[in-house]
Write a protein that holds these residues in place. Structure first.
Motif, PDB file in Angstrom:
ATOM      1  N   ARG A  68      22.888 141.431  46.831  1.00 47.34           N
ATOM      2  CA  ARG A  68      23.814 142.310  47.563  1.00 47.34           C
ATOM      3  C   ARG A  68      23.760 142.074  49.055  1.00 47.34           C
ATOM      4  O   ARG A  68      24.785 141.956  49.720  1.00 47.34           O
ATOM      5  N   ILE A  69      22.523 142.002  49.603  1.00 44.96           N
ATOM      6  CA  ILE A  69      22.397 141.780  51.045  1.00 44.96           C
ATOM      7  C   ILE A  69      23.004 140.428  51.408  1.00 44.96           C
ATOM      8  O   ILE A  69      23.844 140.329  52.300  1.00 44.96           O
ATOM      9  N   ALA A  70      22.594 139.380  50.695  1.00 44.76           N
ATOM     10  CA  ALA A  70      22.988 138.026  51.094  1.00 44.76           C
ATOM     11  C   ALA A  70      24.489 137.791  50.954  1.00 44.76           C
ATOM     12  O   ALA A  70      25.098 137.148  51.790  1.00 44.76           O
ATOM     13  N   PHE A  71      25.092 138.337  49.904  1.00 43.21           N
ATOM     14  CA  PHE A  71      26.493 138.003  49.662  1.00 43.21           C
ATOM     15  C   PHE A  71      27.475 139.078  50.131  1.00 43.21           C
ATOM     16  O   PHE A  71      28.559 138.756  50.607  1.00 43.21           O
ATOM     17  N   ASP A  72      27.084 140.334  50.008  1.00 41.86           N
ATOM     18  CA  ASP A  72      28.007 141.394  50.418  1.00 41.86           C
ATOM     19  C   ASP A  72      27.605 142.068  51.724  1.00 41.86           C
ATOM     20  O   ASP A  72      28.424 142.742  52.353  1.00 41.86           O
ATOM     21  N   GLY A  73      26.332 141.897  52.129  1.00 44.23           N
ATOM     22  CA  GLY A  73      25.886 142.480  53.388  1.00 44.23           C
ATOM     23  C   GLY A  73      25.510 143.944  53.241  1.00 44.23           C
ATOM     24  O   GLY A  73      25.884 144.608  52.281  1.00 44.23           O
ATOM     25  N   LEU A  74      24.774 144.435  54.219  1.00 46.09           N
ATOM     26  CA  LEU A  74      24.280 145.815  54.169  1.00 46.09           C
ATOM     27  C   LEU A  74      25.347 146.837  54.542  1.00 46.09           C
ATOM     28  O   LEU A  74      25.281 147.999  54.151  1.00 46.09           O
ATOM     29  N   ARG A  75      26.336 146.426  55.318  1.00 47.06           N
ATOM     30  CA  ARG A  75      27.345 147.374  55.777  1.00 47.06           C
ATOM     31  C   ARG A  75      28.252 147.838  54.646  1.00 47.06           C
ATOM     32  O   ARG A  75      28.564 147.061  53.748  1.00 47.06           O
ATOM     33  N   THR A  76      28.696 149.060  54.764  1.00 47.35           N
ATOM     34  CA  THR A  76      29.733 149.521  53.850  1.00 47.35           C
ATOM     35  C   THR A  76      31.015 148.794  54.218  1.00 47.35           C
ATOM     36  O   THR A  76      31.219 148.396  55.368  1.00 47.35           O
TER      37      THR A  76
END
Lengths: 203, 203
Positions: A187-195
């Motif tokens: 999730r972090i690597a591909f979608d990032g932490l931001r909403t």
């Protein structure tokens, strides 16, 4: 004096002891004497099972390497869009790393002083290149952002994944489950932490 | 025999040599004799500058720690939405890490056998906690995705950032510039590698 115990080891159980000592003392810093003391059996008993400490290293890093390369042959790594294949590979890499933690830890720490170490580093680089190839294919599909250098992204991605050997410890009855860690990395690597609708920095 | 050279060191230049040797041999594995040989001056000349190797360690890790904590006092870390403050801190952490690479490398490798090492680890944890606090504040603002554990995300984020000490080398006239690396870390960690309109895995 160590009281020598009866040799009930198999090559496999001896490997478990050897990997622990290699990780504690470093491969270079481990002598057959250290292995003998840790296993509680004589050096000649160890030589009954293996030709020497380099054979133990080879068996140990082979286990890690085989586990990693097997991922690339899984259906999830073979079919579908490149971006989904690379997500599969990253997720499964975390799982293999955690499942075989001492073995992958050893693999990530070898430094290339012996033939076996250089071979292990070469295989590791090959695995990294295979993942980098998938990332490049995903970028070519337009599924990865174009403003990030793929080679740099590969380094950072493995930096995040490989850091697990430094701080992740499986906690029976507590802590993070391996699947949660694997999913969070993806999730972090591909979608990032931001909403998705969060503010974007001016950058 | 080492030919002793005239002692033209200052505590600062001696520190540069000591940090290099600490990183090569490990702090525990470094003796005053090693430092004397590397610096090409006698042990008594070294004692003229510093009380001993622990003082050199303290000076070295202090430099890294001061550099990191100074980031938290910068306007970019003090004002604005929490998510923008934490992005600022991550970007600047990468820059400080690269600028003071040998010092931060040493800081990340200390293992807690002496008072100075335990103090350094304590300060490092404190810095991590400050960043985790910012991430939590950003999550409370609704700017970070809710399906990621903040503490786990902090570990992975620092895993990615700290991996730089293992593989990043400044290349004069080639390789990645520090600002590119810092920006890429922030983009991956906060926005992710996928393009906004790319497919999302079912997961």
């Amino acid at each position: 004096m160590t009281t020598a115990k009866r040799d009930t080891y198999t090559p496999e159980t001896l490997l478990t002891v050897a990997v622990r000592i290699f990780n504690e003392r470093g491969y270079d810093g481990t002598s057959m004497e250290h292995l003998s003391q840790a296993a509680g059996i004589s050096k000649s008993s160890i030589y009954h099972h293996v030709a020497g400490k380099e054979e133990l290293l080879r068996r140990a890093v082979s286990r890690a390497i085989d586990g990693l390369f097997a991922i690339l042959d899984e259906p999830g790594a073979q079919r579908g869009r490149a971006v989904e294949r690379v997500e599969h590979v990253v997720r499964r890499t975390v799982q293999v790393l955690v499942t075989d933690l001492p073995y992958v830890t050893l693999l990530l720490r070898v430094r290339g002083n012996t033939k076996t170490e250089r071979w292990a580093m070469e295989r590791r680089r090959e695995f990294d290149h295979r993942v980098a190839d998938l990332l490049r294919a995903a970028a070519a599909d337009g599924d990865l952002r174009a403003d990030v250098d793929t080679r740099l992204a590969t380094r950072l991605l493995f930096g995040m994944v490989n850091s697990l050997v430094e701080w992740y410890r499986p906690h029976p009855g507590g802590g993070w489950e391996v699947d949660q860690v694997a999913e969070t990395v993806v999730r972090i690597a591909f979608d990032g932490l931001r909403t998705a609708d969060g503010p974007r920095a001016a950058g």
